[in-house]
Structures are given as C-alpha cells and as structure tokens.
Design an enzyme around this catalytic site. Structure first.
Site, PDB file in Angstrom:
ATOM      1  N   ASN A 187      30.450  72.202  35.393  1.00  0.00           N
ATOM      2  CA  ASN A 187      29.095  72.278  34.744  1.00  0.00           C
ATOM      3  C   ASN A 187      28.572  73.315  35.745  1.00  0.00           C
ATOM      4  O   ASN A 187      28.347  73.064  37.035  1.00  0.00           O
ATOM      5  CB  ASN A 187      28.788  71.019  35.178  1.00  0.00           C
ATOM      6  N   TRP A 188      28.276  74.506  35.128  1.00  0.00           N
ATOM      7  CA  TRP A 188      27.494  75.284  36.268  1.00  0.00           C
ATOM      8  C   TRP A 188      25.976  75.002  36.452  1.00  0.00           C
ATOM      9  O   TRP A 188      25.470  75.932  37.478  1.00  0.00           O
ATOM     10  CB  TRP A 188      27.588  76.844  35.483  1.00  0.00           C
ATOM     11  N   LYS A 189      25.318  74.149  35.731  1.00  0.00           N
ATOM     12  CA  LYS A 189      23.948  73.728  36.206  1.00  0.00           C
ATOM     13  C   LYS A 189      23.094  75.086  36.069  1.00  0.00           C
ATOM     14  O   LYS A 189      23.641  75.956  35.376  1.00  0.00           O
ATOM     15  CB  LYS A 189      23.839  73.184  37.331  1.00  0.00           C
ATOM     16  N   HIS A 197      23.267  64.027  31.336  1.00  0.00           N
ATOM     17  CA  HIS A 197      23.623  64.083  32.701  1.00  0.00           C
ATOM     18  C   HIS A 197      22.509  63.726  33.442  1.00  0.00           C
ATOM     19  O   HIS A 197      21.285  63.519  33.260  1.00  0.00           O
ATOM     20  CB  HIS A 197      23.460  65.718  33.015  1.00  0.00           C
ATOM     21  N   GLU A 226      21.142  64.548  36.216  1.00  0.00           N
ATOM     22  CA  GLU A 226      19.898  65.389  36.343  1.00  0.00           C
ATOM     23  C   GLU A 226      18.949  65.300  35.348  1.00  0.00           C
ATOM     24  O   GLU A 226      17.759  65.460  35.377  1.00  0.00           O
ATOM     25  CB  GLU A 226      20.147  66.718  36.843  1.00  0.00           C
ATOM     26  N   GLU A 267      29.945  59.357  36.154  1.00  0.00           N
ATOM     27  CA  GLU A 267      29.236  60.391  37.394  1.00  0.00           C
ATOM     28  C   GLU A 267      28.376  59.445  38.041  1.00  0.00           C
ATOM     29  O   GLU A 267      27.119  59.299  37.874  1.00  0.00           O
ATOM     30  CB  GLU A 267      28.576  61.440  36.931  1.00  0.00           C
ATOM     31  N   GLY A 277      26.834  66.182  44.038  1.00  0.00           N
ATOM     32  CA  GLY A 277      26.439  67.131  44.866  1.00  0.00           C
ATOM     33  C   GLY A 277      26.138  66.632  46.278  1.00  0.00           C
ATOM     34  O   GLY A 277      25.381  67.326  46.944  1.00  0.00           O
ATOM     35  N   SER A 311      31.491  65.332  43.044  1.00  0.00           N
ATOM     36  CA  SER A 311      31.872  65.914  44.479  1.00  0.00           C
ATOM     37  C   SER A 311      33.386  65.861  44.205  1.00  0.00           C
ATOM     38  O   SER A 311      33.924  65.907  45.281  1.00  0.00           O
ATOM     39  CB  SER A 311      31.407  65.340  45.780  1.00  0.00           C
ATOM     40  N   GLY A 369      30.877  70.042  39.128  1.00  0.00           N
ATOM     41  CA  GLY A 369      29.548  71.077  39.149  1.00  0.00           C
ATOM     42  C   GLY A 369      29.808  71.922  40.443  1.00  0.00           C
ATOM     43  O   GLY A 369      30.357  72.777  40.200  1.00  0.00           O
ATOM     44  N   GLY A 370      29.337  71.832  41.484  1.00  0.00           N
ATOM     45  CA  GLY A 370      29.665  72.772  42.762  1.00  0.00           C
ATOM     46  C   GLY A 370      30.960  73.500  42.873  1.00  0.00           C
ATOM     47  O   GLY A 370      30.937  74.680  42.878  1.00  0.00           O
TER      48      GLY A 370
HETATM   49  P1  PGA Z   1      29.216  67.909  41.743  1.00  0.00           P
HETATM   50  O1  PGA Z   1      28.459  67.831  40.390  1.00  0.00           O
HETATM   51  O2  PGA Z   1      30.538  68.149  41.573  1.00  0.00           O
HETATM   52  O3  PGA Z   1      28.506  69.301  42.415  1.00  0.00           O
HETATM   53  O4  PGA Z   1      28.788  66.875  42.665  1.00  0.00           O
HETATM   54  C1  PGA Z   1      28.862  67.041  39.430  1.00  0.00           C
HETATM   55  C2  PGA Z   1      28.073  67.051  37.950  1.00  0.00           C
HETATM   56  O5  PGA Z   1      26.910  67.035  38.241  1.00  0.00           O
HETATM   57  O6  PGA Z   1      28.556  67.135  36.909  1.00  0.00           O
END
Ligand code: PGA
Length: 252
Positions: free
Chosen positions: A10-12, A96, A98, A168, A174, A214, A235-236
């Site tokens: 997930n590139w956000k 998600h 966020e 998640e 994050g 993470s 994500g990251g």
């Molecule tokens: P993260 O994000 O791997 O940076 O913790 C995961 C996500 O939001 O899908």
C-alpha cells in the site's frame, strides 16, 4: 485447506510518477513466481492507469486505495468504482484505518463500498483492526466483530470468494510496533470465527486473511509461518525494492 495467499503493498500518498515507475520496474524484475501467491500493489489514483498497464506483463496486479460508492455524480474530488475498474485495477482497498480515523469513514460507508466494488467486479480487500486503547480495554474482539459484520452486511455468500480481509491493528501501523505472530494469529482466528458465524466453515476456512502493520523483511518469516496468516498488507516497507522484495519472496 490451501487458501489464496496475497502479498500486497500500500503506497499510501507517497511517490511521484517517475519514482512509481522505477519502483514497479524494480519489483517486477525481482519478484519470484511462487505457487499460489498473488501480488498486488495499491497505487495513488493519478498513477493507477499507467502503473496498471506497466504491471500487465508482470506478476503484480494493481488496486486503488479508496473510492466512493456511487457510479458517478456531483462528488467533487472523489473517484468511482467505474473509474477504478477502467484504470485496470483488480483490487480495491476498503476501510483502511487511515480512511476510518482521519477521514471518518463509518462501517456503513465501508459496506456501501464493498457492495459497489462487487458490482463493478473489483475485489474488495477490507481492512479491520483495533486502536491501542481498544486493545488495552479488551475490546479487540468486539471491534473486529463490529467492523467485519458491518462491512459484510447483505453481502451474498456467492460473492465471498472475491473478498479478502486485512487485519491491521491500528497501533502497529507505521509505528514500527509489529503485532507478534501469536497476537496476529489470535485475531485472525477471531475473524474466521466471525465469518463462520455469518457464512459457515467453508467460507471462513477459505477466505484470505492478511496481516498488516509494520511488516518488514526481518519479521515477515515469523508472521507468514502462522496457519491463519495468508499474506500481508505492507505500507512503509512496500516503498523500496530492497524492503518489499524480501517480503514478497519470503520462503514457504
Ligand atoms: P505499515 O502500514 O506497514 O507502514 O505499518 C501498513 C498499512 O497501513 O497498510
């Protein structure tokens, strides 16, 4: 039972166009074909069409990170399922944390989006997970139940094969604080039990449940070996080939 396994990035709201192109090229050059594994990347909407075309000859498919549930209309700033589909996406990320916590998406919104996705032959990947204070108050199960049942309201059994769930925990996203494989496994079993109550054991045993929060090259092996973890949503660590490739290529 052998379940679908999905490794997703997930590139956000990261990357500019050229960086996105370079990343996809690097990923497609380095991903190894592993039986039964599917690879997906959730792309920022402005690049979705181009990156989907670039992915056409690779092992990766694409998805959008969000969409509105109406087909069209006066909804300034939104994108529709029709547009997402038209851009070549196979998946759509829905709910998600966020989206839920920064943009105040409700379980009802999530459900409308799941239904819209299915109508347009997009595969919904539904995100669920508790906040830190909910875990500390022993409310994790309640939260998962509310979010899973809310997302799947009035979804037919026959559509369940297209759906995946990403667990998640919000406190792990994050933050560098990954859930231990045991904590994740326990939540995944809870999610399967909730789905069993709704659709029976065939569906609950076959639905892919991914872990996210993470995930890094140094913790993927421990998570992936758990029986009820069918892949990851990253994500990251999905933003650099040197991090994402060791994750998607983790040994069986
Ligand atoms: P993260 O994000 O791997 O940076 O913790 C995961 C996500 O939001 O899908």
């Amino acid at each position: 039972m052998k379940r679908r396994e999905i490794f997703a990035g997930n590139w956000k709201m990261y990357k500019t166009y050229q960086d996105a192109v370079d990343l996809v090229k690097g990923l497609s050059a380095g991903v190894k074909k592993t039986d039964g594994r599917e690879y997906a990347i959730f792309i920022p909407a402005p690049y979705l069409r181009d990156i989907s075309s670039l992915c056409a000859d690779t092992l990766f498919v694409t998805g959008a990170q969000n969409m509105y549930f109406e087909n069209q209309g006066a909804f300034t700033g939104e994108i529709s399922p029709l547009m997402v589909r038209d851009c070549g996406a196979a998946f759509i990320l829905i709910g998600h944390s966020e989206r839920r916590h920064i943009f105040h998406e409700t379980d009802e919104d999530v459900n409308k989006k799941v239904r819209a996705a299915l109508t347009h032959r997009l595969q919904p990947m539904i995100c669920v997970g508790e906040l830190l204070n909910e875990r500390e108050n022993n409310e994790t199960l309640q939260v998962l139940e509310r979010q899973v049942k809310g997302a799947l309201l009035n979804i037919e059994k026959s559509d369940m094969a297209k759906i995946s769930i990403a667990y998640e925990p919000v406190w792990a996203i994050g933050t560098g604080k990954v859930a231990t494989p045991e904590i994740a496994e326990e939540a995944h079993i809870s999610i399967r039990n909730i789905i069993k109550g709704l659709y029976g054991s065939d569906i609950s045993e076959s639905i892919p449940v991914l872990y996210g929060g993470s995930v890094k090259p140094d913790n993927i092996a421990g998570l992936y070996k758990m029986n009820n973890i069918d892949g990851v949503l990253v994500g990251g660590a999905s933003l650099e080939t040197k991090d994402f490739l060791p994750i998607v290529n983790v040994k069986n």
